[in-house]
Design a protein around this motif. Structure first.
Motif, PDB file in Angstrom:
ATOM      1  N   SER A  15       0.124  -4.655   6.501  1.00 37.27           N
ATOM      2  CA  SER A  15      -0.166  -4.190   5.152  1.00 37.27           C
ATOM      3  C   SER A  15      -1.448  -4.793   4.596  1.00 37.27           C
ATOM      4  CB  SER A  15       0.998  -4.514   4.219  1.00 37.27           C
ATOM      5  OG  SER A  15       1.172  -5.917   4.113  1.00 37.27           O
ATOM      6  N   THR A  19      -4.194  -1.039   0.958  1.00 38.25           N
ATOM      7  CA  THR A  19      -3.662  -1.404  -0.345  1.00 38.25           C
ATOM      8  C   THR A  19      -2.292  -2.042  -0.184  1.00 38.25           C
ATOM      9  OG1 THR A  19      -4.827   0.476  -1.330  1.00 38.25           O
ATOM     10  CG2 THR A  19      -3.060  -0.537  -2.618  1.00 38.25           C
ATOM     11  N   SER A  20      -2.076  -3.129  -0.909  1.00 34.47           N
ATOM     12  CA  SER A  20      -0.796  -3.826  -0.819  1.00 34.47           C
ATOM     13  C   SER A  20       0.142  -3.327  -1.913  1.00 34.47           C
ATOM     14  CB  SER A  20      -0.996  -5.338  -0.976  1.00 34.47           C
ATOM     15  OG  SER A  20      -1.786  -5.843   0.085  1.00 34.47           O
ATOM     16  N   TYR A  21       1.431  -3.321  -1.571  1.00 30.17           N
ATOM     17  CA  TYR A  21       2.449  -2.856  -2.510  1.00 30.17           C
ATOM     18  C   TYR A  21       3.571  -3.886  -2.598  1.00 30.17           C
ATOM     19  CZ  TYR A  21       0.122   1.667  -2.085  1.00 30.17           C
ATOM     20  OH  TYR A  21      -0.818   2.671  -2.078  1.00 30.17           O
ATOM     21  N   TRP A  23       7.597  -4.447  -3.319  1.00 32.20           N
ATOM     22  CA  TRP A  23       8.886  -3.756  -3.322  1.00 32.20           C
ATOM     23  C   TRP A  23       9.929  -4.696  -3.889  1.00 32.20           C
ATOM     24  CZ3 TRP A  23       9.713   1.248  -1.383  1.00 32.20           C
ATOM     25  CH2 TRP A  23       8.598   1.841  -0.774  1.00 32.20           C
ATOM     26  N   GLY A  57       7.595  -0.687   3.660  1.00 36.63           N
ATOM     27  CA  GLY A  57       6.288  -0.263   3.162  1.00 36.63           C
ATOM     28  C   GLY A  57       5.919   1.124   3.672  1.00 36.63           C
ATOM     29  N   ASN A 217       1.379   9.577  -5.984  1.00 38.58           N
ATOM     30  CA  ASN A 217       0.592   8.407  -6.381  1.00 38.58           C
ATOM     31  C   ASN A 217       0.813   8.039  -7.839  1.00 38.58           C
ATOM     32  OD1 ASN A 217      -0.612   8.108  -3.830  1.00 38.58           O
ATOM     33  ND2 ASN A 217      -2.103   9.703  -4.296  1.00 38.58           N
ATOM     34  N   TYR A 219       2.464   4.810  -9.815  1.00 33.90           N
ATOM     35  CA  TYR A 219       3.054   3.483  -9.685  1.00 33.90           C
ATOM     36  C   TYR A 219       3.039   2.788 -11.029  1.00 33.90           C
ATOM     37  CZ  TYR A 219       2.371   4.449  -4.737  1.00 33.90           C
ATOM     38  OH  TYR A 219       2.408   5.033  -3.504  1.00 33.90           O
ATOM     39  N   PRO A 220       4.071   1.977 -11.312  1.00 35.16           N
ATOM     40  CA  PRO A 220       5.248   1.750 -10.457  1.00 35.16           C
ATOM     41  C   PRO A 220       6.200   2.939 -10.500  1.00 35.16           C
ATOM     42  CG  PRO A 220       5.483   0.580 -12.515  1.00 35.16           C
ATOM     43  CD  PRO A 220       4.103   1.177 -12.539  1.00 35.16           C
ATOM     44  N   VAL A 240       8.676   0.242  -6.456  1.00 38.12           N
ATOM     45  CA  VAL A 240       7.462  -0.020  -5.685  1.00 38.12           C
ATOM     46  C   VAL A 240       6.269   0.054  -6.637  1.00 38.12           C
ATOM     47  CG1 VAL A 240       7.352   2.424  -5.024  1.00 38.12           C
ATOM     48  CG2 VAL A 240       5.997   0.733  -3.776  1.00 38.12           C
ATOM     49  N   SER A 241       5.414  -0.957  -6.563  1.00 32.11           N
ATOM     50  CA  SER A 241       4.240  -1.004  -7.414  1.00 32.11           C
ATOM     51  C   SER A 241       3.050  -1.524  -6.607  1.00 32.11           C
ATOM     52  CB  SER A 241       4.492  -1.919  -8.616  1.00 32.11           C
ATOM     53  OG  SER A 241       4.806  -3.237  -8.185  1.00 32.11           O
ATOM     54  N   GLN A 242       1.864  -1.176  -7.045  1.00 29.27           N
ATOM     55  CA  GLN A 242       0.665  -1.661  -6.371  1.00 29.27           C
ATOM     56  C   GLN A 242       0.420  -3.116  -6.747  1.00 29.27           C
ATOM     57  OE1 GLN A 242      -2.214   1.312  -7.634  1.00 29.27           O
ATOM     58  NE2 GLN A 242      -2.250   2.149  -5.568  1.00 29.27           N
TER      59      GLN A 242
END
Length: 244
Positions: A15, A19-21, A23, A57, A217, A219-220, A240-242
């Motif tokens: 990841s 872009t990291s997310y 959870w 992810g 797309n 988020y969250p 799930v959020s960026q």
């Protein structure tokens, strides 16, 4: 269970390339959450079955993935398959869950597109090799009366053409072979990891990776993953959020 922990670790390691997310499990009655190396695992226990879920992810295609493990604590054999698993968005929209055959078909389609591109490039190289086999010679000759005569002649070398075309074809064959090998390895990986239709005997467990379609797309956002086992349904919620 070890398969899920391993897959989760791989997902976390990969990841970092995009872009990291984040959870986060949502507290739900009857669901217990634990963490291993920063990866959340939610467990639901009902009378005849227990289910653990870890969000893995997104894969390289942007599809959402979960690790799912099922334990049969009942007295009769139960069956688990991808159609027993649903993923729902907060607005109630269903997110498609792919079975192994569909994932294999997606891999083959991507490989076909790559192969066509390689073959087209190989054709251009072969045509260029053919063109390079022609050479043009320019010269100026004097006539007996003192004038000059300019001429040009084009020659063709079948040896140069053969060498060039063979090299271009060989390069294309190598690329196509690499695609084929990669395809085989990917398919083999799906056979060993993707959750498939399985009968679970009492006292035994089975786990695999569940792959859903791409998320919108926004988020969250909250997702609900439901796993139906032997007449029981286990519900899990995740936000799930960026990552900032």
């Amino acid at each position: 269970m070890k398969k899920i922990a391993f897959a989760a670790a791989c997902a976390v390691a990969l990841s970092g390339c995009a872009t990291s997310y984040n959870w986060e499990p949502v507290a739900t009655q009857g669901v217990e959450t634990t963490y291993q190396h920063g990866v959340a695992t939610a467990e639901s226990r009902l009378q005849g079955s227990s289910v653990k879920v870890s969000p893995l992810g997104f894969n390289g295609e942007g599809q959402v993935q979960f690790g799912v493990a099922v334990f049969n604590s009942g007295k009769a054999a139960v069956e688990i398959k991808t159609s027993d698993i649903t993923i729902t968005g907060i607005d109630g929209s269903q997110i498609r869950v792919f079975d192994k055959e569909t994932l294999e078909r997606q891999v083959r389609n991507r490989a076909m597109i790559a192969a066509i591109a390689v073959a087209a490039a190989g054709g251009v190289s072969a045509a260029a090799a053919q063109q390079n086999a022609y050479s043009t010679t320019h010269a100026t000759m004097r006539t007996p009366t003192g004038g000059t005569y300019v001429y040009s002649a084009q020659t063709y070398s079948p040896t140069a053409a053969a060498i060039g075309v063979t090299a271009a074809t060989a390069a294309t064959a190598v690329s196509l072979n690499q695609i084929s090998n990669t395809l085989d390895q990917t398919i083999a990986g799906l056979n060993g990891v993707t959750l498939q239709r399985t009968t679970i005997q009492p006292g035994l467990s089975y786990g695999g990776v569940v792959t859903g379609d791409r998320l919108k797309n926004r988020y969250p956002q909250e997702l609900t993953l439901a796993v139906a086992v032997g007449g029981e349904t286990h519900n899990f919620k995740f936000v799930v959020s960026q990552a900032k």
